[in-house]
Write a protein that holds these residues in place. Structure first.
Motif, PDB file in Angstrom:
ATOM      1  N   HIS A  85      -8.196   8.249   1.573  1.00 12.82           N
ATOM      2  CA  HIS A  85      -7.135   9.141   2.033  1.00 12.82           C
ATOM      3  C   HIS A  85      -7.479  10.591   1.710  1.00 12.82           C
ATOM      4  CE1 HIS A  85      -5.144  10.626  -1.650  1.00 12.82           C
ATOM      5  NE2 HIS A  85      -5.564   9.505  -2.209  1.00 12.82           N
ATOM      6  N   LYS A  86      -6.809  11.488   2.424  1.00 17.37           N
ATOM      7  CA  LYS A  86      -6.905  12.921   2.161  1.00 17.37           C
ATOM      8  C   LYS A  86      -5.502  13.513   2.030  1.00 17.37           C
ATOM      9  CE  LYS A  86     -11.229  13.404   4.753  1.00 17.37           C
ATOM     10  NZ  LYS A  86     -11.908  14.087   5.893  1.00 17.37           N
ATOM     11  N   ASP A  87      -4.566  12.691   1.583  1.00 18.59           N
ATOM     12  CA  ASP A  87      -3.160  13.083   1.558  1.00 18.59           C
ATOM     13  C   ASP A  87      -2.856  14.046   0.425  1.00 18.59           C
ATOM     14  OD1 ASP A  87      -2.618  11.309   3.681  1.00 18.59           O
ATOM     15  OD2 ASP A  87      -2.523   9.632   2.256  1.00 18.59           O
TER      16      ASP A  87
ATOM     17  N   GLN B  17       2.850   8.542  -0.009  1.00 20.53           N
ATOM     18  CA  GLN B  17       1.867   8.823   1.041  1.00 20.53           C
ATOM     19  C   GLN B  17       2.474   8.881   2.439  1.00 20.53           C
ATOM     20  OE1 GLN B  17      -1.217   5.920  -0.532  1.00 20.53           O
ATOM     21  NE2 GLN B  17      -2.558   7.520   0.294  1.00 20.53           N
TER      22      GLN B  17
ATOM     23  N   THR C 286      -4.526  14.224  -7.056  1.00 24.32           N
ATOM     24  CA  THR C 286      -4.246  13.939  -5.649  1.00 24.32           C
ATOM     25  C   THR C 286      -4.934  12.644  -5.219  1.00 24.32           C
ATOM     26  OG1 THR C 286      -6.101  15.364  -5.002  1.00 24.32           O
ATOM     27  CG2 THR C 286      -3.906  16.350  -5.033  1.00 24.32           C
ATOM     28  N   TYR C 287      -6.115  12.369  -5.773  1.00 25.68           N
ATOM     29  CA  TYR C 287      -6.837  11.149  -5.412  1.00 25.68           C
ATOM     30  C   TYR C 287      -6.042   9.910  -5.823  1.00 25.68           C
ATOM     31  CZ  TYR C 287     -10.404   7.509  -5.270  1.00 25.68           C
ATOM     32  OH  TYR C 287     -11.099   6.354  -5.014  1.00 25.68           O
TER      33      TYR C 287
END
Length: 214
Positions: free
Chosen positions: A50-52, A181, A161-162
């Protein structure tokens, strides 16, 4: 990412005075405090890859607020005026502020006011409360609040964030707040659409101005 604001003072004199004070302050942290860390177990429930952005729910002034964007790159905490109105706090202890904010693209934003509100993170048994200064911004946003470095430092919290998670200590015990998310992705989509409309509108206005000059 937001730069500026009155976090370090609302004038050059205030900012210089604070810088001098901080140079003289002694580090009073306890060396025996538990270390906050993240590991594979913190990825349970996280949709990968993800890149959220990290978007959470927080309790602010006895309201459960959704769409709270955690942004360690921002030098101020922001509450958007629409959210403040919905919380019926828009006339509550607002203070004037003069310092301009600058967004990532360098656009200037002139804050409306500042307001100090209680911010609570955590569960009933392990919750942490701090009085937090929010800069009030009257602008459209997919988020209700942006928690910047000031709030994270006041909470002595660490965000990943990861791992889509914030961790902090309460009475020497670890507590955490997990990111949402699906909400993060909805906010991103809405922000992207708003920015596209704004870019098209500004482009049309520029073309109209050129046409008038001709």
């Amino acid at each position: 990412m937001i730069l500026g604001g009155s976090t370090d003072g609302d004038s050059n004199r205030d900012r210089k005075a604070r810088s001098r004070r901080e140079c003289l302050e002694v580090d009073g942290r306890r060396r025996d405090e538990p270390v906050i860390s993240f590991g594979p177990e913190d990825l349970r429930g996280v949709s990968l890859p993800h890149k959220d952005a990290l978007v959470i729910q927080a309790r602010v002034a006895n309201y459960d607020v959704l769409r709270v964007f955690v942004d360690n790159g921002s030098s101020v905490n922001v509450i958007f005026k629409e959210a403040l109105v919905q919380m019926d706090l828009h006339e509550y202890q607002l203070e004037a502020v003069e310092t301009t904010l600058f967004g990532f693209a360098g656009h200037a934003v002139y804050p409306d006011r500042e307001i100090t509100l209680p911010l609570t993170l955590g569960t009933r048994d392990l919750r942490k409360n701090v009085m937090t200064v929010f800069t009030v911004v009257d602008a459209p946003s997919s988020y209700n609040i942006i928690l910047g470095r000031p709030a994270m430092n006041e909470m002595i919290a660490v965000a990943s964030t990861y791992h889509e998670k914030i961790k902090f200590l309460v009475r020497r015990q670890f507590e955490e707040v997990k990111g949402d998310q699906p909400s993060s992705r909805r906010c991103y989509g809405e922000t992207f659409r708003v920015d596209q409309k704004k870019a098209r509108r500004e482009g049309n206005e520029s073309q109209e101005e050129v046409a008038k000059e001709r």
